[in-house]
Write an enzyme that holds these catalytic residues in place. Sequence first.
Site, PDB file in Angstrom:
ATOM      1  N   GLY A  87     -14.728  11.063  14.806  1.00  0.00           N
ATOM      2  CA  GLY A  87     -14.403  10.417  13.543  1.00  0.00           C
ATOM      3  C   GLY A  87     -15.537   9.564  13.020  1.00  0.00           C
ATOM      4  N   GLY A 144     -15.407   7.614  10.215  1.00  0.00           N
ATOM      5  CA  GLY A 144     -14.960   6.549   9.327  1.00  0.00           C
ATOM      6  C   GLY A 144     -15.377   5.193   9.860  1.00  0.00           C
ATOM      7  N   ASN A 156      -3.799   3.773  13.229  1.00  0.00           N
ATOM      8  CA  ASN A 156      -2.706   2.970  12.686  1.00  0.00           C
ATOM      9  C   ASN A 156      -1.432   3.786  12.769  1.00  0.00           C
ATOM     10  OD1 ASN A 156      -4.011   0.571  11.967  1.00  0.00           O
ATOM     11  ND2 ASN A 156      -4.706   1.418  10.017  1.00  0.00           N
ATOM     12  N   ALA A 182     -13.258  -3.593   9.630  1.00  0.00           N
ATOM     13  CA  ALA A 182     -14.479  -2.819   9.440  1.00  0.00           C
ATOM     14  C   ALA A 182     -14.385  -2.037   8.141  1.00  0.00           C
ATOM     15  CB  ALA A 182     -14.715  -1.865  10.607  1.00  0.00           C
ATOM     16  N   LYS A 195       1.705  -4.102  15.922  1.00  0.00           N
ATOM     17  CA  LYS A 195       0.736  -3.827  14.854  1.00  0.00           C
ATOM     18  C   LYS A 195       1.384  -3.049  13.718  1.00  0.00           C
ATOM     19  CE  LYS A 195      -3.773  -2.076  13.654  1.00  0.00           C
ATOM     20  NZ  LYS A 195      -4.999  -1.370  14.028  1.00  0.00           N
ATOM     21  N   ASN A 218       1.498  -3.900   9.691  1.00  0.00           N
ATOM     22  CA  ASN A 218       1.033  -2.935   8.698  1.00  0.00           C
ATOM     23  C   ASN A 218       2.139  -2.547   7.723  1.00  0.00           C
ATOM     24  OD1 ASN A 218      -1.631  -2.729   9.547  1.00  0.00           O
ATOM     25  ND2 ASN A 218      -1.203  -1.084  10.992  1.00  0.00           N
ATOM     26  N   ASN A 270       0.392  -3.822   4.307  1.00  0.00           N
ATOM     27  CA  ASN A 270      -0.294  -2.731   3.613  1.00  0.00           C
ATOM     28  C   ASN A 270       0.406  -2.295   2.328  1.00  0.00           C
ATOM     29  OD1 ASN A 270      -2.849  -1.795   4.866  1.00  0.00           O
ATOM     30  ND2 ASN A 270      -1.602  -1.682   6.694  1.00  0.00           N
ATOM     31  N   ASN A 317      -4.356 -10.117   0.897  1.00  0.00           N
ATOM     32  CA  ASN A 317      -3.323 -10.352   1.903  1.00  0.00           C
ATOM     33  C   ASN A 317      -2.678 -11.727   1.778  1.00  0.00           C
ATOM     34  OD1 ASN A 317      -4.175  -7.872   2.787  1.00  0.00           O
ATOM     35  ND2 ASN A 317      -4.922  -8.564   4.783  1.00  0.00           N
ATOM     36  N   GLU A 358      -1.919   5.976   4.847  1.00  0.00           N
ATOM     37  CA  GLU A 358      -1.217   6.242   6.099  1.00  0.00           C
ATOM     38  C   GLU A 358       0.248   5.796   6.022  1.00  0.00           C
ATOM     39  OE1 GLU A 358      -4.174   6.188   9.720  1.00  0.00           O
ATOM     40  OE2 GLU A 358      -4.451   4.353   8.554  1.00  0.00           O
TER      41      GLU A 358
END
Length: 293
Positions: free
Chosen positions: A7, A9, A98, A124, A177, A181, A185, A195, A255
Amino acid sequence: MKINVIGGGAIGLLTAAKLGRIHDVRLLARTREQSEEIAVKGLHIGDEVIVVETLPSTDWRALGQADVWIVCVKQYDLPPIWEKLKLHAKAAVVFLQNGMNHTDFLQEEDFDYPIIVGSVEHGAIRIDSHTVEHTGEAAIRLADLTGNYAEVLVNQLHKPDFPILFEQDWRLMLGTKLIANAVINPLTAIYQVKNGELLEHSAFEKIAEVLCKEAADALGLEEEQQWANVRRIIYATKANLSSMHRDIQAGRLTEIESISGYVRNHAKQAVPYTDFVYYSILGLTKQQERTNQ
């Protein structure tokens, strides 16, 4: 150690760069163009340039075997990656995604090697094909989904400036987590706010609290503890734009299926607030697709 990272990303670049300072890392990038650019320029993170061997996603066979594979692709890209991994991997595989959809299908499979799931707490942002900005230093947490290897791996990979920590309970780790999210999100993407604004307006905060309750109930986790954790994360990242907010702005897939969709699929009772944000994000994604055409 020999480590194959899959990956290109933000998290894939961050992981490859940080581990590549010490270990023999090979990165499987999305495209040949990205792999060639990294081969020429190296991976850039802050003032550091780290050289890692990089191959495009078409060159699976050239990756060779490794002591561990680390999968950093998005949930929606995971199924075809997993089909290839089943043919090539002969050592422990770590999944850094995620959401939790991957835990459902991974538990249905039979392996000869350990499967480890992880929770990435770092911030990141990928700046370009070979550059990642480390926006929030934290940790990666690992837990065994199958086998008993996560603690051994943590001892091999952990460094004070890139902490990798062991967790006993993968459901609690990923669930905690996912709940954060599932609150932060979609709401920040729908309202187009940073946020921290979720706690600056009483109306937003009330909706966030109900979303947290629905997700905690669906996952069988204690509501009060989870709401305290969600508030802590919002305060800690108050100046940030969530990944889903950025995805919607950029017209990318989100996602939402592996986050709010997972809550919906595992809920034992109605989750009207989760349904609302789930369908809202699907609608915004479609709207953005039409805008970008």
